[in-house]
Design a protein around this motif. Structure first.
Motif, PDB file in Angstrom:
ATOM      1  N   ASN A 174      12.421  -4.540  -2.800  1.00 23.40           N
ATOM      2  CA  ASN A 174      11.716  -5.746  -3.241  1.00 23.40           C
ATOM      3  C   ASN A 174      11.506  -6.714  -2.078  1.00 23.40           C
ATOM      4  O   ASN A 174      10.447  -7.359  -1.980  1.00 23.40           O
ATOM      5  CB  ASN A 174      12.503  -6.438  -4.358  1.00 23.40           C
ATOM      6  N   TYR A 175      12.479  -6.827  -1.199  1.00 20.85           N
ATOM      7  CA  TYR A 175      12.327  -7.676  -0.019  1.00 20.85           C
ATOM      8  C   TYR A 175      11.186  -7.169   0.852  1.00 20.85           C
ATOM      9  O   TYR A 175      10.340  -7.942   1.317  1.00 20.85           O
ATOM     10  CB  TYR A 175      13.638  -7.711   0.771  1.00 20.85           C
ATOM     11  N   LEU A 176      11.134  -5.868   1.074  1.00 18.28           N
ATOM     12  CA  LEU A 176      10.090  -5.300   1.917  1.00 18.28           C
ATOM     13  C   LEU A 176       8.713  -5.483   1.288  1.00 18.28           C
ATOM     14  O   LEU A 176       7.746  -5.860   1.964  1.00 18.28           O
ATOM     15  CB  LEU A 176      10.375  -3.821   2.166  1.00 18.28           C
ATOM     16  N   ILE A 177       8.592  -5.216  -0.007  1.00 22.58           N
ATOM     17  CA  ILE A 177       7.308  -5.380  -0.694  1.00 22.58           C
ATOM     18  C   ILE A 177       6.851  -6.833  -0.635  1.00 22.58           C
ATOM     19  O   ILE A 177       5.655  -7.117  -0.501  1.00 22.58           O
ATOM     20  CB  ILE A 177       7.417  -4.883  -2.149  1.00 22.58           C
ATOM     21  N   SER A 178       7.798  -7.768  -0.703  1.00 23.56           N
ATOM     22  CA  SER A 178       7.441  -9.194  -0.721  1.00 23.56           C
ATOM     23  C   SER A 178       6.815  -9.660   0.586  1.00 23.56           C
ATOM     24  O   SER A 178       6.179 -10.715   0.622  1.00 23.56           O
ATOM     25  CB  SER A 178       8.680 -10.038  -1.023  1.00 23.56           C
ATOM     26  N   GLN A 179       6.953  -8.908   1.670  1.00 23.37           N
ATOM     27  CA  GLN A 179       6.405  -9.351   2.956  1.00 23.37           C
ATOM     28  C   GLN A 179       4.881  -9.454   2.928  1.00 23.37           C
ATOM     29  O   GLN A 179       4.282 -10.231   3.672  1.00 23.37           O
ATOM     30  CB  GLN A 179       6.845  -8.400   4.072  1.00 23.37           C
ATOM     31  N   ALA A 180       4.237  -8.679   2.068  1.00 23.77           N
ATOM     32  CA  ALA A 180       2.777  -8.736   1.970  1.00 23.77           C
ATOM     33  C   ALA A 180       2.286 -10.068   1.422  1.00 23.77           C
ATOM     34  O   ALA A 180       1.096 -10.392   1.559  1.00 23.77           O
ATOM     35  CB  ALA A 180       2.261  -7.588   1.105  1.00 23.77           C
ATOM     36  N   PHE A 232       5.100   0.331   5.125  1.00 20.49           N
ATOM     37  CA  PHE A 232       4.279   1.139   4.233  1.00 20.49           C
ATOM     38  C   PHE A 232       4.901   1.255   2.843  1.00 20.49           C
ATOM     39  O   PHE A 232       5.162   2.346   2.337  1.00 20.49           O
ATOM     40  CB  PHE A 232       4.072   2.522   4.861  1.00 20.49           C
ATOM     41  N   VAL A 233       5.153   0.125   2.209  1.00 20.61           N
ATOM     42  CA  VAL A 233       5.565   0.074   0.800  1.00 20.61           C
ATOM     43  C   VAL A 233       4.685  -0.947   0.101  1.00 20.61           C
ATOM     44  O   VAL A 233       4.253  -1.926   0.705  1.00 20.61           O
ATOM     45  CB  VAL A 233       7.053  -0.283   0.632  1.00 20.61           C
ATOM     46  N   ASN A 234       4.406  -0.720  -1.193  1.00 21.08           N
ATOM     47  CA  ASN A 234       3.475  -1.593  -1.903  1.00 21.08           C
ATOM     48  C   ASN A 234       3.690  -1.460  -3.402  1.00 21.08           C
ATOM     49  O   ASN A 234       4.719  -0.915  -3.841  1.00 21.08           O
ATOM     50  CB  ASN A 234       2.044  -1.240  -1.499  1.00 21.08           C
TER      51      ASN A 234
END
Length: 306
Positions: free
Chosen positions: A250-256, A218-220
């Motif tokens: 940034n790594y987590l956001i890039s998963q989308a 749940f990050v965007n």
């Protein structure tokens, strides 16, 4: 060909039984992970029919975004259908239809100023304490080519994270901001007023879906920073704090951006998308200028994430 029984992943909740589906409503999954197109259904009828609406809601929980074409329904029926999910909400920046409160106009024409809040992978209005449950979006007027929208399954994005990352982010929380996004191009005074009206809320990095129990990344694009990263377990020295937290975020956001988690929809006039905002992100592709793209969205009030 459309199929009457939607496919279900082995580990997904069994939300729809084949015997429950009406014979007139058929379902065609569009990818292996997200999205399905519905056939033989009228959303105006679904606004008035409890059983039909229940079928559609169950399919939404399973596929996370549903699509349906050739819906020549009124704005009032659009509002009535969306309201079956819950109360509707206005938007503090975008304009609404004056005769239909809750129906937000997203009109891009030659008079529109350049805006880039749509063509970023985002979950709607996570700058609210209670982000929207979902939305029902209609294409009123679209370009002949271009203007597609992409949706992303963020439950799948979480599921396929490395286990050590899941452990690291299990208890992390993050801030989300309207000031840093919609407010960025506003004069400072107006920007500060917007932040005072919508103070940056704090949400868990991993949210649990209130109906399916799935864990959601749940990050965007509205997420600005992690708020509880700076602990002895994560930081050796003070200079680790900012880069360490930002690199992880940034790594987590890039998963989308992973194509295997996505579905892409080509709009036609009077086609609709219905999505679960709790478990998805989306991206409106702005590749159609100088053509016109006019959309109308009914956003549905959601729950606090805790």
């Amino acid at each position: 060909m459309p199929q009457t029984t939607p496919t279900t992943k082995a580990d997904a909740p069994a939300l729809v039984r084949p015997s429950v589906l009406r014979t007139s409503l058929t379902v065609e999954p569009l990818t292996c992970t997200i999205g399905a197109e519905l056939f033989g259904v009228n959303l105006g009828d679904a606004a008035r029919d409890d059983d039909l609406f229940a079928e559609i809601k169950n399919l939404l929980l399973q596929h996370k975004v549903l699509f349906v074409r050739d819906q020549d329904i009124t704005r009032a029926e659009h509002i009535a259908f969306a309201s079956r999910f819950g109360p509707l909400e206005d938007h503090p920046v975008l304009g609404s239809d004056p005769d239909n409160p809750g129906l937000v106009r997203i009109y891009k024409d030659l008079d529109s100023k350049p805006e880039h809040y749509e063509n970023a992978l985002h979950c709607d209005a996570t700058w609210r304490e209670a982000p929207p449950m979902g939305a029902v979006l209609r294409c009123v007027e679209g370009p002949e080519v271009g203007g597609d929208t992409i949706w992303v399954n963020m439950a799948e994005a979480y599921r396929r994270l490395p286990e050590q990352i899941k452990t690291q982010i299990a208890d992390l929380r993050a801030r989300h901001s309207i000031e840093a996004t919609f407010g960025a191009c506003m004069p400072m005074e107006r920007r500060h007023q917007l932040k005072a009206q919508y103070p940056d809320p704090e949400h868990p990095v991993v949210r649990t879906h209130p109906e399916t129990g799935e864990k959601i990344l749940f990050v965007n694009a509205f997420t600005t920073h992690l708020v509880n990263y700076h602990t002895p377990e994560n930081v050796r020295f003070g200079q680790d704090y900012a880069p360490g937290a930002s690199h992880l975020l940034n790594y987590l956001i890039s998963q989308a951006a992973v194509p295997e988690y996505q579905v892409r929809w080509r709009w036609q006039n009077n086609s609709f998308a219905i999505w679960d905002n709790r478990s998805t992100q989306h991206y409106a592709v702005q590749d159609y200028w100088p053509a016109v793209r006019k959309m109308e969205r009914a956003g549905i009030v959601g729950d606090r994430t805790f």
